[in-house]
Scaffold this motif. Sequence first.
Motif, PDB file in Angstrom:
ATOM      1  N   MET A   1      -0.195   5.554  -6.528  1.00 34.95           N
ATOM      2  CA  MET A   1       0.354   4.321  -5.952  1.00 34.95           C
ATOM      3  C   MET A   1       1.307   3.680  -6.957  1.00 34.95           C
ATOM      4  O   MET A   1       0.900   3.295  -8.046  1.00 34.95           O
ATOM      5  CB  MET A   1      -0.762   3.336  -5.596  1.00 34.95           C
TER       6      MET A   1
ATOM      7  N   LEU B   1      -0.890   8.460   2.670  1.00 35.88           N
ATOM      8  CA  LEU B   1      -2.298   8.167   2.905  1.00 35.88           C
ATOM      9  C   LEU B   1      -3.029   9.358   3.506  1.00 35.88           C
ATOM     10  O   LEU B   1      -4.255   9.432   3.431  1.00 35.88           O
ATOM     11  CB  LEU B   1      -2.428   6.950   3.833  1.00 35.88           C
TER      12      LEU B   1
ATOM     13  N   GLY C   1       0.803  -1.217   0.000  1.00 41.13           N
ATOM     14  CA  GLY C   1       0.000   0.000   0.000  1.00 41.13           C
ATOM     15  C   GLY C   1       0.838   1.270   0.000  1.00 41.13           C
ATOM     16  O   GLY C   1       0.492   2.258   0.647  1.00 41.13           O
TER      17      GLY C   1
ATOM     18  N   PRO D   1      -5.357   4.146  -7.309  1.00 44.24           N
ATOM     19  CA  PRO D   1      -4.974   5.551  -7.521  1.00 44.24           C
ATOM     20  C   PRO D   1      -3.676   5.667  -8.291  1.00 44.24           C
ATOM     21  O   PRO D   1      -2.768   4.835  -8.161  1.00 44.24           O
ATOM     22  CB  PRO D   1      -4.836   6.092  -6.093  1.00 44.24           C
TER      23      PRO D   1
ATOM     24  N   GLY E   1      -5.805   5.507  -1.359  1.00 47.71           N
ATOM     25  CA  GLY E   1      -4.777   4.481  -1.510  1.00 47.71           C
ATOM     26  C   GLY E   1      -5.104   3.214  -0.756  1.00 47.71           C
ATOM     27  O   GLY E   1      -4.712   2.118  -1.162  1.00 47.71           O
TER      28      GLY E   1
ATOM     29  N   VAL F   1       2.104   4.679  -0.820  1.00 46.46           N
ATOM     30  CA  VAL F   1       1.648   5.907  -1.461  1.00 46.46           C
ATOM     31  C   VAL F   1       2.596   7.018  -1.015  1.00 46.46           C
ATOM     32  O   VAL F   1       2.429   7.601   0.060  1.00 46.46           O
ATOM     33  CB  VAL F   1       0.199   6.252  -1.069  1.00 46.46           C
TER      34      VAL F   1
END
Length: 852
Positions: A356, A252, A43, A353, A258, A45
């Motif tokens: 990312m 985030l 994850g 997104p 994200g 971002v």
Amino acid sequence: MWRLALRTLSFRKDVFAAVFTAMLLGAVIVSAAGALMETGLRGKVPPQRLAGAPIVIVGDPSYPLPKADLRDEDTEWTRLTERVRLGVGLLDTLRAVPGVDRVIGDLSFPATILLGNRPAGVGHDWSSARLAPYELGAGTPPGGSGEVVLDATLARRSGARVGDRVEVAVGGVAGTYRVTGVAAPADGRAITEAAMFFSASDARRLAGHPGTVDAAAVLPARGIDAGVLRPRIQAALHGHMATALVGDDRGLAEFPEGRDGGENLVVISGVTAGTTLLVAALVVAGTLGMSVEHRSREMALLKVMGTSPARIRRMVFSEGMTVSALAVVPGCLLGPYLGHWLFGRLVADGLVPEVMPFQQSWIPVLAAVATCLLAAAAAVFLPARRASMIPAVEPPAGTVPRRRPLGLVRSAIALVCLAGGAALAVSAAVASRPPGVISVCLTVIALSVGLTLVAPRMTVAMTEALRRPVRAVFGQPGHLAILNTRARTVRVAAAATPIMLVTGIALANVYLQVSPAGVAERAYVRDLRADVVLTAQTGGLATDLLGRVRSIPGVAGASEFVTGTVFLESPYDAWQGEDGWPARGITAEGAEHVMKLRLTAGTLTGLRGHSVALAEGHARQLGRGLGDTVRIRLGDGHAAELRVVALLSAKAGAETVLMPADLLAQHTTAGLPPQILVRAVSDGDVPRVAATLAGVARAVPGLRVSGDDVLSGPHTERERTRAWVNHLLIGTTLAFVVISVISTQAAGAVRRRREFRLQRLIGSSRGQILRMMGVEGVLVAVIGVVLGTVCFVPLLLPFTIAVNGSPLPSGPVWLYVIVVCSVGLSALMGALSPAWIVTRPRRVRSADSGGS
């Protein structure tokens, strides 16, 4: 045995080429899914505008679901759907932490410049400009109310310069501001969202959430490392719905979407990898099983020569694993390239997104290699075991093979799987609530494995059922095709089984479209009736707009419309899942005009203040009625006690929670209603009302006028994730089926050279042989499609009846048609292509044409 296994591979290129292709394709897909899963699990971002803050504090969206027994130590967690904001009092708490130099509260809100091509950006407090950091290229910071600094991108798009006065629209209201400066990110750093910076007082007013901030950026004192400071901050946050983010997690705070993108990647990759491994294992097992059946005389000869069953088992196992290993390694190395391509498509479709980045390391590649080899070992085990059990004395060549019993282990596994699938289907039919997608998936998997194990017996029964119709339609070629099919049950079953599976999976895909979420979405749109819809393209709608719309001649009623998600905390809700309940906010005065709900008690005109309307069955399950109160957790984490003012008639699986629009809106990320539903007095008034509202929209920044089709937009977005999963699942399975069917049919046809030559000697023409093989291909396709349809539909019907109230499914039926046509063409190609090659005339050479 390894040396013998390697030598035998060159004599059976057709079968092992099919195994190689299946495992290569499976390894590529599993490795690609592994790369997507790694990206989703991480994850990552990276921060952009907040990159200058080593630590960023945000509201913690984690939410512990209510428990029936408070003494239960197990807690299930979910995630709130709206931004959880921080109270300004928390900033003082953070400033008091030793080692903290400065704490900057960050505010973000959509804003549009009404100049040039009306560029949209995000408004912030000027104090947060140092976090990127932004540097002034011209002018000065905003010193007071009515001043703004634009970033270079917005200044260029709008054509505004320092000293100009520009109109900026926020929340549907325009205000005039003087441009005091133009800023740009330092060092040419790329920032996705264009920014404009206001004074502190203007930013707090425009954000619309007094007493809160979206995030807090913590700047350590000189000489204090962020790793040392973070534990102190975490201790200070104890008891608050807040968490400290460091590293790439800080992104985030800027891009909370994200989290959803990571979850989408995990779901898509997990379903795709699991389905791929299952189908690949079944294809490999079926292909090798057919090979073992063709090599029965060879196995019998080995036993006569004194070879033990264990050595034969190791030989066959070694053959399969050698081919699988040769395919898995390059496949897993190619997988990340496919994963990167799929990631690009997901980003383009908005499921992930753009901020990312794609993550790829050696971990998913090694995991994919190990997983694929384990799946290959499981697939090869049963054919190898079957080879070791072939008796030493085989019947003479040309006799009809003896039908072997299924075996105790095979029968037990098949019985457990089929009984489990039937039990899941029956439980869905008698349950008080519609089943979930997971139940349907488990049923499909159980049925797939069970039906695969009993496929030879089902093929025999299906052949007998089709004997008379095929003879009547195709005549003598059909009669010969039936005889060949009855004599080669194992080969036909090996080709028909994957067709049966992909047909069943395609049907399950159609049924998945009528999941509880799908029913709720259709009910969502069906319960609304609006002739015209006003939608805010950025932010929300001004609070006074609803009164102006109602005053337009020809308008029968209008209501603000807000959607969200809520969780019932008290009383305990046994029906509530981890996704909570869909909530809709409406205005009491216009509810009866824009809603098509049937009330069983109460009235929607009482939907004011802290009130709620529940589905009658839902309220009964909660033990609540009119006048009672329920405790609800809203999407931003705020809890509220609401009084029940109405009960609605709703179908199971389509329950919703109705709330006042202003109450629900203030606990959403936007903070304002995004839509107004307008109902005309009559159909004849609709064009005039729409034209008048179009004039209003031209005067209100960011307002769009459309029909009621826009109401399905939010659900269409959620449907895209399910569509991605379903289409990948169908496409992956279909690819394996095409490989399996063509290879199985082709291998069987190539081994029938002597049969074809004998037919030519007794007077059969090449066309007759090809017609016979064509009928056999049609038989294989029909057997697989009919078995897949007949076996899956009765057990999946309870899901459709429970969810849809009707045995007729809804969904993309074209997928089922494509699958049927694809497998039919594959079966024909697999049967006709090798037969056409084998039976083609050969050139006759003269006795003296070869030279001396």
